[in-house]
Motif scaffolding. Structure first.
Motif, PDB file in Angstrom:
ATOM      1  N   PHE A 100      26.850  96.994  64.123  1.00  0.00           N
ATOM      2  CA  PHE A 100      25.729  97.215  63.205  1.00  0.00           C
ATOM      3  C   PHE A 100      24.977  95.938  62.849  1.00  0.00           C
ATOM      4  N   ARG A 101      25.598  94.759  62.962  1.00  0.00           N
ATOM      5  CA  ARG A 101      24.932  93.523  62.582  1.00  0.00           C
ATOM      6  C   ARG A 101      24.406  92.729  63.776  1.00  0.00           C
ATOM      7  N   ILE A 102      24.931  92.988  64.974  1.00  0.00           N
ATOM      8  CA  ILE A 102      24.530  92.193  66.141  1.00  0.00           C
ATOM      9  C   ILE A 102      23.944  93.073  67.238  1.00  0.00           C
ATOM     10  N   VAL A 103      24.712  94.073  67.685  1.00  0.00           N
ATOM     11  CA  VAL A 103      24.304  94.853  68.853  1.00  0.00           C
ATOM     12  C   VAL A 103      23.094  95.730  68.545  1.00  0.00           C
ATOM     13  N   LEU A 104      23.142  96.497  67.475  1.00  0.00           N
ATOM     14  CA  LEU A 104      22.021  97.395  67.165  1.00  0.00           C
ATOM     15  C   LEU A 104      20.715  96.650  66.887  1.00  0.00           C
ATOM     16  N   PRO A 105      20.708  95.549  66.112  1.00  0.00           N
ATOM     17  CA  PRO A 105      19.437  94.819  65.960  1.00  0.00           C
ATOM     18  C   PRO A 105      18.867  94.310  67.275  1.00  0.00           C
TER      19      PRO A 105
ATOM     20  N   ILE B 152      35.524  85.570  66.805  1.00  0.00           N
ATOM     21  CA  ILE B 152      36.203  84.354  66.340  1.00  0.00           C
ATOM     22  C   ILE B 152      35.943  84.133  64.848  1.00  0.00           C
ATOM     23  N   ASP B 153      34.752  84.480  64.394  1.00  0.00           N
ATOM     24  CA  ASP B 153      34.428  84.338  62.974  1.00  0.00           C
ATOM     25  C   ASP B 153      35.047  85.432  62.113  1.00  0.00           C
ATOM     26  N   GLY B 154      35.755  86.369  62.739  1.00  0.00           N
ATOM     27  CA  GLY B 154      36.455  87.389  61.968  1.00  0.00           C
ATOM     28  C   GLY B 154      35.739  88.712  61.849  1.00  0.00           C
ATOM     29  N   ALA B 155      34.656  88.919  62.589  1.00  0.00           N
ATOM     30  CA  ALA B 155      33.918  90.176  62.505  1.00  0.00           C
ATOM     31  C   ALA B 155      34.653  91.269  63.277  1.00  0.00           C
ATOM     32  N   GLY B 156      34.695  92.466  62.706  1.00  0.00           N
ATOM     33  CA  GLY B 156      35.285  93.615  63.380  1.00  0.00           C
ATOM     34  C   GLY B 156      34.279  94.289  64.288  1.00  0.00           C
ATOM     35  N   GLU B 157      34.728  95.324  64.995  1.00  0.00           N
ATOM     36  CA  GLU B 157      33.859  95.987  65.965  1.00  0.00           C
ATOM     37  C   GLU B 157      32.686  96.694  65.291  1.00  0.00           C
ATOM     38  N   PHE B 158      32.938  97.330  64.148  1.00  0.00           N
ATOM     39  CA  PHE B 158      31.839  98.013  63.465  1.00  0.00           C
ATOM     40  C   PHE B 158      30.807  97.010  62.961  1.00  0.00           C
ATOM     41  N   ARG B 159      31.262  95.896  62.458  1.00  0.00           N
ATOM     42  CA  ARG B 159      30.312  94.884  61.980  1.00  0.00           C
ATOM     43  C   ARG B 159      29.537  94.287  63.148  1.00  0.00           C
TER      44      ARG B 159
ATOM     45  N   LEU C 113      22.269 104.055  76.787  1.00  0.00           N
ATOM     46  CA  LEU C 113      22.694 103.144  75.725  1.00  0.00           C
ATOM     47  C   LEU C 113      23.819 102.241  76.196  1.00  0.00           C
ATOM     48  N   ARG C 114      24.774 102.803  76.928  1.00  0.00           N
ATOM     49  CA  ARG C 114      25.885 101.996  77.436  1.00  0.00           C
ATOM     50  C   ARG C 114      25.372 100.890  78.358  1.00  0.00           C
ATOM     51  N   SER C 115      24.412 101.211  79.212  1.00  0.00           N
ATOM     52  CA  SER C 115      23.854 100.213  80.110  1.00  0.00           C
ATOM     53  C   SER C 115      23.212  99.066  79.344  1.00  0.00           C
ATOM     54  N   PHE C 116      22.534  99.390  78.260  1.00  0.00           N
ATOM     55  CA  PHE C 116      21.892  98.343  77.460  1.00  0.00           C
ATOM     56  C   PHE C 116      22.935  97.510  76.729  1.00  0.00           C
ATOM     57  N   PHE C 117      23.942  98.169  76.139  1.00  0.00           N
ATOM     58  CA  PHE C 117      24.972  97.436  75.397  1.00  0.00           C
ATOM     59  C   PHE C 117      25.754  96.500  76.305  1.00  0.00           C
ATOM     60  N   MET C 118      25.944  96.879  77.563  1.00  0.00           N
ATOM     61  CA  MET C 118      26.686  96.019  78.478  1.00  0.00           C
ATOM     62  C   MET C 118      25.908  94.764  78.832  1.00  0.00           C
ATOM     63  N   ASN C 119      24.585  94.774  78.642  1.00  0.00           N
ATOM     64  CA  ASN C 119      23.768  93.596  78.927  1.00  0.00           C
ATOM     65  C   ASN C 119      23.701  92.620  77.762  1.00  0.00           C
ATOM     66  N   VAL C 120      24.269  92.994  76.619  1.00  0.00           N
ATOM     67  CA  VAL C 120      24.329  92.060  75.487  1.00  0.00           C
ATOM     68  C   VAL C 120      25.270  90.918  75.861  1.00  0.00           C
ATOM     69  N   PRO C 121      24.850  89.655  75.725  1.00  0.00           N
ATOM     70  CA  PRO C 121      25.714  88.531  76.119  1.00  0.00           C
ATOM     71  C   PRO C 121      27.077  88.581  75.451  1.00  0.00           C
ATOM     72  N   GLY C 122      28.122  88.497  76.277  1.00  0.00           N
ATOM     73  CA  GLY C 122      29.473  88.547  75.746  1.00  0.00           C
ATOM     74  C   GLY C 122      29.824  87.355  74.878  1.00  0.00           C
ATOM     75  N   GLU C 123      29.148  86.208  75.103  1.00  0.00           N
ATOM     76  CA  GLU C 123      29.434  85.027  74.295  1.00  0.00           C
ATOM     77  C   GLU C 123      29.118  85.265  72.831  1.00  0.00           C
ATOM     78  N   ILE C 124      28.024  86.011  72.565  1.00  0.00           N
ATOM     79  CA  ILE C 124      27.660  86.295  71.178  1.00  0.00           C
ATOM     80  C   ILE C 124      28.731  87.146  70.505  1.00  0.00           C
ATOM     81  N   LEU C 125      29.210  88.153  71.219  1.00  0.00           N
ATOM     82  CA  LEU C 125      30.232  89.028  70.657  1.00  0.00           C
ATOM     83  C   LEU C 125      31.547  88.274  70.451  1.00  0.00           C
ATOM     84  N   ASP C 126      31.903  87.400  71.396  1.00  0.00           N
ATOM     85  CA  ASP C 126      33.150  86.633  71.256  1.00  0.00           C
ATOM     86  C   ASP C 126      33.086  85.679  70.074  1.00  0.00           C
ATOM     87  N   SER C 127      31.921  85.051  69.881  1.00  0.00           N
ATOM     88  CA  SER C 127      31.795  84.141  68.740  1.00  0.00           C
ATOM     89  C   SER C 127      31.892  84.893  67.420  1.00  0.00           C
ATOM     90  N   ALA C 128      31.359  86.138  67.392  1.00  0.00           N
ATOM     91  CA  ALA C 128      31.474  86.938  66.168  1.00  0.00           C
ATOM     92  C   ALA C 128      32.923  87.315  65.908  1.00  0.00           C
TER      93      ALA C 128
END
Length: 316
Positions: free
Chosen positions: A210-215, A200-207, A183-198
């Motif tokens: 559950f809203r970006i990484v898991l889908p 910036i929009d005020g999303a916390g780590e749990f959001r 799971l860690r290997s897969f999560f590390m391949n998620v583009p960091g730009e998407i997480l950074d933009s979230a």
């Protein structure tokens, strides 16, 4: 010379792109020879027979009468009447019915707990700046090499008061280091730009989880959940160690005691065993009941299986 527009370039590319043959072969692919097709078909047929042959024999024996099994002297290969007497005897006995219920509840609860803990742990380890990142990652990787052993784990379970409870079937094996690393290997391949933009929009780590990484990680999460579910459903060793009350035995332990060791089934009263000797038809019926959930579960995650098991092998 007139410059080609992007639309003209796309049309020209489509016209010049090599097309597949009517047989579905690309221009660089050779048409298989009749001997090759025959060899592949024969090999696949043999594989199917090797896989389905034992299942056919087990199911047919479970559906045969005691007279047919005794006349054959073992597993039934040719049907001679179909009867559900073995299944009726199994489900009329409260021991097996209760064992099926226990295994179902333990599998559902254990899969939910293990998947949740593994996802949370893998996501935190995939963020290099998380709290105690290096020590926790080192501890997870160390689990591939060292295991505390049966006696320390038994003493810990007894000390925590979990002995003879259903939690003793879940917590000692709740987390698999292999699944966390996958799971860690897969999560590390998620583009960091998407997480950074979230962020910036005020999303916390749990959001974000559950809203970006898991889908985006449905494939690997489904495969890991299936691994956990199959493991809990087939687990019998923890029950043998920690469960003294036979009314709390899962189906896998019933399967081992009755089918493998040919011991009489325990009665509905805890600690008391029955006198009825095991019959082959009932043994095979219990095996069928134990196999059915995996056969039902696999088709739902099969489309994710290939992608999930090779996650991290390639990038791009």
């Amino acid at each position: 010379m007139t410059a080609l527009t992007s639309g003209d370039q796309r049309r020209k590319t489509r016209r010049t792109r090599p097309r597949r043959s009517p047989a579905g072969l690309a221009p660089w692919e050779e048409r298989p020879s009749p001997a090759g097709r025959l060899g592949k078909g024969t090999l696949l047929t043999l594989i199917v027979l090797i896989v389905l042959g034992p299942l056919y024999t087990i199911v047919l024996t479970s559906l045969s009468s005691s007279e047919t099994v005794n006349r054959v002297g073992g597993l039934v290969l040719v049907p001679d009447g179909i009867t559900f007497e073995a299944y009726r005897q199994i489900f009329s006995d409260t021991v097996v019915s209760r064992a099926v219920l226990v295994s179902t509840l333990v599998t559902l609860a254990g899969t939910a707990v293990s998947t949740a803990v593994s996802v949370l742990g893998a996501y935190s380890l995939s963020r290099t700046g998380s709290f105690l990142h290096r020590p926790l990652l080192f501890s997870i990787l160390l689990m591939f090499v060292f295991f505390p052993g049966i006696i320390p784990v038994y003493l810990m379970v007894s000390g925590l008061g979990l002995k003879d409870t259903y939690w003793s079937l879940i917590l000692p094996t709740a987390v698999s280091a292999f699944n966390v690393v996958v799971l860690r290997s897969f999560f590390m391949n998620v583009p960091g730009e998407i997480l950074d933009s979230a962020r910036i929009d005020g999303a916390g780590e749990f959001r974000i989880l559950f809203r970006i990484v898991l889908p985006m990680s449905k494939a690997v999460t489904a495969v890991v959940a299936m691994f956990y579910a199959v493991g809990y459903w087939n687990a019998w060793f923890n029950a043998m160690l920690y469960i003294d009350d036979t009314r709390k035995w899962p189906l896998a332990l019933i399967l081992r005691q009755y089918v493998v060791d040919s011991n009489p089934l325990p009665s509905a009263t805890a600690g008391v065993t029955g006198d009825a000797p095991p019959t082959l038809a009932i043994k095979m019926a219990i095996v069928v009941i134990a196999v059915i959930p995996a056969l039902i579960l696999y088709p739902f995650v099969q489309r994710h299986f290939t992608k999930g098991v090779i996650v991290g092998a390639i990038k791009g």
